[in-house]
Design a protein around this motif. Structure first.
Motif, PDB file in Angstrom:
ATOM      1  N   ALA A  59      17.376  28.498  31.066  1.00 56.48           N
ATOM      2  CA  ALA A  59      18.674  29.031  30.645  1.00 56.48           C
ATOM      3  C   ALA A  59      19.694  29.010  31.778  1.00 56.48           C
ATOM      4  CB  ALA A  59      18.508  30.465  30.136  1.00 56.48           C
ATOM      5  N   GLY A  60      19.312  28.432  32.924  1.00 58.14           N
ATOM      6  CA  GLY A  60      20.232  28.353  34.052  1.00 58.14           C
ATOM      7  C   GLY A  60      20.393  29.661  34.800  1.00 58.14           C
ATOM      8  N   LEU A  61      19.391  30.525  34.723  1.00 61.25           N
ATOM      9  CA  LEU A  61      19.447  31.830  35.377  1.00 61.25           C
ATOM     10  C   LEU A  61      18.531  31.869  36.598  1.00 61.25           C
ATOM     11  CD1 LEU A  61      19.225  34.036  32.160  1.00 61.25           C
ATOM     12  CD2 LEU A  61      21.244  33.758  33.607  1.00 61.25           C
ATOM     13  N   PRO A  62      18.846  32.691  37.590  1.00 63.28           N
ATOM     14  CA  PRO A  62      17.970  32.816  38.753  1.00 63.28           C
ATOM     15  C   PRO A  62      16.659  33.501  38.376  1.00 63.28           C
ATOM     16  CG  PRO A  62      19.722  34.450  38.855  1.00 63.28           C
ATOM     17  CD  PRO A  62      20.072  33.516  37.734  1.00 63.28           C
ATOM     18  N   SER A  63      15.608  33.212  39.131  1.00 61.12           N
ATOM     19  CA  SER A  63      14.294  33.792  38.845  1.00 61.12           C
ATOM     20  C   SER A  63      14.265  35.273  39.190  1.00 61.12           C
ATOM     21  CB  SER A  63      13.211  33.068  39.660  1.00 61.12           C
ATOM     22  OG  SER A  63      13.101  31.725  39.274  1.00 61.12           O
ATOM     23  N   TYR A  64      13.421  35.987  38.489  1.00 60.90           N
ATOM     24  CA  TYR A  64      13.189  37.380  38.829  1.00 60.90           C
ATOM     25  C   TYR A  64      12.387  37.473  40.123  1.00 60.90           C
ATOM     26  CZ  TYR A  64      14.690  39.437  34.376  1.00 60.90           C
ATOM     27  OH  TYR A  64      15.432  39.873  33.308  1.00 60.90           O
ATOM     28  N   THR A  65      12.650  38.493  40.903  1.00 61.12           N
ATOM     29  CA  THR A  65      11.826  38.825  42.058  1.00 61.12           C
ATOM     30  C   THR A  65      10.739  39.775  41.587  1.00 61.12           C
ATOM     31  OG1 THR A  65      13.681  38.607  43.591  1.00 61.12           O
ATOM     32  CG2 THR A  65      11.790  39.883  44.345  1.00 61.12           C
ATOM     33  N   TYR A  66       9.518  39.540  42.032  1.00 58.96           N
ATOM     34  CA  TYR A  66       8.414  40.415  41.638  1.00 58.96           C
ATOM     35  C   TYR A  66       8.525  41.749  42.358  1.00 58.96           C
ATOM     36  CZ  TYR A  66       3.675  42.204  41.007  1.00 58.96           C
ATOM     37  OH  TYR A  66       2.601  42.988  40.702  1.00 58.96           O
ATOM     38  N   ALA A  67       8.344  42.864  41.630  1.00 59.42           N
ATOM     39  CA  ALA A  67       8.421  44.204  42.218  1.00 59.42           C
ATOM     40  C   ALA A  67       7.132  44.954  41.919  1.00 59.42           C
ATOM     41  CB  ALA A  67       9.623  44.974  41.665  1.00 59.42           C
ATOM     42  N   GLY A  68       6.397  45.293  42.961  1.00 59.78           N
ATOM     43  CA  GLY A  68       5.108  45.948  42.794  1.00 59.78           C
ATOM     44  C   GLY A  68       5.197  47.317  42.135  1.00 59.78           C
ATOM     45  N   ASP A  69       6.262  48.085  42.421  1.00 58.12           N
ATOM     46  CA  ASP A  69       6.367  49.415  41.806  1.00 58.12           C
ATOM     47  C   ASP A  69       6.664  49.314  40.319  1.00 58.12           C
ATOM     48  OD1 ASP A  69       8.933  48.410  42.421  1.00 58.12           O
ATOM     49  OD2 ASP A  69       9.803  50.421  42.436  1.00 58.12           O
ATOM     50  N   LEU A  70       7.416  48.283  39.923  1.00 61.20           N
ATOM     51  CA  LEU A  70       7.653  48.075  38.494  1.00 61.20           C
ATOM     52  C   LEU A  70       6.350  47.683  37.796  1.00 61.20           C
ATOM     53  CD1 LEU A  70      11.050  46.106  38.392  1.00 61.20           C
ATOM     54  CD2 LEU A  70      10.662  48.582  38.367  1.00 61.20           C
ATOM     55  N   ALA A  71       5.550  46.857  38.461  1.00 59.54           N
ATOM     56  CA  ALA A  71       4.270  46.439  37.888  1.00 59.54           C
ATOM     57  C   ALA A  71       3.339  47.637  37.729  1.00 59.54           C
ATOM     58  CB  ALA A  71       3.621  45.380  38.770  1.00 59.54           C
ATOM     59  N   ALA A  72       3.345  48.547  38.703  1.00 59.04           N
ATOM     60  CA  ALA A  72       2.487  49.729  38.623  1.00 59.04           C
ATOM     61  C   ALA A  72       2.884  50.602  37.429  1.00 59.04           C
ATOM     62  CB  ALA A  72       2.574  50.530  39.918  1.00 59.04           C
ATOM     63  N   ALA A  73       4.196  50.775  37.227  1.00 55.87           N
ATOM     64  CA  ALA A  73       4.670  51.560  36.092  1.00 55.87           C
ATOM     65  C   ALA A  73       4.332  50.860  34.772  1.00 55.87           C
ATOM     66  CB  ALA A  73       6.176  51.781  36.203  1.00 55.87           C
ATOM     67  N   PHE A 156      12.120  45.668  33.789  1.00 60.85           N
ATOM     68  CA  PHE A 156      13.173  44.920  34.473  1.00 60.85           C
ATOM     69  C   PHE A 156      14.105  45.899  35.184  1.00 60.85           C
ATOM     70  CE2 PHE A 156      11.926  43.055  30.445  1.00 60.85           C
ATOM     71  CZ  PHE A 156      11.506  41.778  30.811  1.00 60.85           C
ATOM     72  N   ARG A 157      14.585  45.506  36.371  1.00 62.56           N
ATOM     73  CA  ARG A 157      15.430  46.424  37.143  1.00 62.56           C
ATOM     74  C   ARG A 157      16.546  45.690  37.877  1.00 62.56           C
ATOM     75  NH1 ARG A 157      12.318  49.844  41.553  1.00 62.56           N
ATOM     76  NH2 ARG A 157      11.892  47.755  42.355  1.00 62.56           N
ATOM     77  N   LEU A 158      17.700  46.367  37.937  1.00 63.07           N
ATOM     78  CA  LEU A 158      18.753  46.027  38.888  1.00 63.07           C
ATOM     79  C   LEU A 158      18.741  47.157  39.910  1.00 63.07           C
ATOM     80  CD1 LEU A 158      21.160  44.269  39.795  1.00 63.07           C
ATOM     81  CD2 LEU A 158      22.634  45.781  38.443  1.00 63.07           C
ATOM     82  N   PRO A 159      18.382  46.875  41.162  1.00 66.88           N
ATOM     83  CA  PRO A 159      18.270  47.937  42.167  1.00 66.88           C
ATOM     84  C   PRO A 159      19.592  48.656  42.396  1.00 66.88           C
ATOM     85  CG  PRO A 159      17.187  45.938  42.915  1.00 66.88           C
ATOM     86  CD  PRO A 159      17.967  45.564  41.696  1.00 66.88           C
ATOM     87  N   ALA A 160      19.498  49.899  42.801  1.00 66.87           N
ATOM     88  CA  ALA A 160      20.684  50.684  43.106  1.00 66.87           C
ATOM     89  C   ALA A 160      21.453  50.020  44.236  1.00 66.87           C
ATOM     90  CB  ALA A 160      20.291  52.105  43.507  1.00 66.87           C
ATOM     91  N   GLY A 161      22.761  49.903  44.071  1.00 66.98           N
ATOM     92  CA  GLY A 161      23.598  49.307  45.104  1.00 66.98           C
ATOM     93  C   GLY A 161      23.667  47.798  45.067  1.00 66.98           C
TER      94      GLY A 161
END
Length: 241
Positions: A59-73, A156-161
């Motif tokens: 879809a022409g979008l950048p890849s997600y970055t893997y986040a370990g805390d999101l995976a744990a949740a 899925f997350r957009l980090p604060a800031g």
């Protein structure tokens, strides 16, 4: 008069040392980029993550970055669903992870990861969460129950800031869907969470503290003054963190 210069093994030592250092540096760089296998603890978690990024690339979008805390949740939610045999969203998703200004969750159940992922992609609301340009990080958690059924949660997350990437016209950004899928081969559900208020953040910390207190206090009398003091200390440390 002729002269000759003998080639000594030591004469090439600096060159070999430089080459060795370059190779070592390259290996270190590769190690930093590659995700550790243990990061994907559940069955087919990497497949869900890879498939989501493949869909984003198409879809022409950048890849997600893997986040370990999101995976744990996500893994904890998948375990809860598998244990209860019910598909539902994490009621405390906003308090299960931190450092976010945007958060969403897909949950699904089915016979295998391919079926569930396809069901997610076939549903406009769930596909929108995967292809949302407003999120930059992703975590996946899976559990297979005793009957062989797979349960999955994607967070899925957009980090604060952080600044969200420029939106794409074909990404289908989601704005808060909780619709379920009508597919029979795999059942997904999608949810988007609003940014937490200070009161909600405090309530989440208190709930986490209470879980710690309940876990440590099992089998001990509630009237024990020492246990009560330890419980209070645990609550204060957790709420103040």
């Amino acid at each position: 008069m002729s002269s000759a210069v003998a080639s000594s093994p030591l004469a090439h030592a600096p060159a070999r040392r430089v080459i060795t250092l370059l190779v070592a540096s390259l290996m270190t760089a590769v190690a930093l980029v590659a995700l550790p296998t243990k990061a994907f603890a559940g069955p087919n978690e990497y497949d869900f993550f890879s498939a989501a990024n493949s869909a984003r690339a198409n879809a022409g979008l950048p890849s997600y970055t893997y986040a370990g805390d999101l995976a744990a949740a996500a893994r904890a939610q998948a375990a809860r669903m598998a244990s209860s045999g019910e598909l539902y969203h994490n009621p405390n998703l906003g308090g299960s992870v931190s450092n976010w200004q945007g958060l969403a969750e897909n949950v699904g159940v089915g016979p295998d990861w391919q079926t569930i992922h396809q069901a997610l992609m076939n549903s406009s609301s769930h596909r929108a969460a995967i292809l949302d340009s407003g999120y930059t990080q992703m975590g996946v958690g899976t559990v297979v129950d005793k009957d062989g059924t797979m349960w999955v949660a994607e967070v899925f997350r957009l980090p604060a800031g952080a600044s969200a990437p420029a939106p794409q016209s074909d990404s289908g950004s989601s704005a808060g869907s909780t619709a379920g899928s009508s597919t029979t081969s795999g059942t997904p559900s999608s949810s988007v969470v609003a940014a937490p208020t200070p009161t909600e953040i405090l309530r989440g910390k208190i709930a986490t503290a209470r879980e710690k207190v309940d876990g440590k206090g099992k089998g001990k009398r509630a009237s024990d003054p020492l246990q009560a003091a330890l419980d209070f200390d645990t609550v204060m440390k957790t709420v103040g963190s």
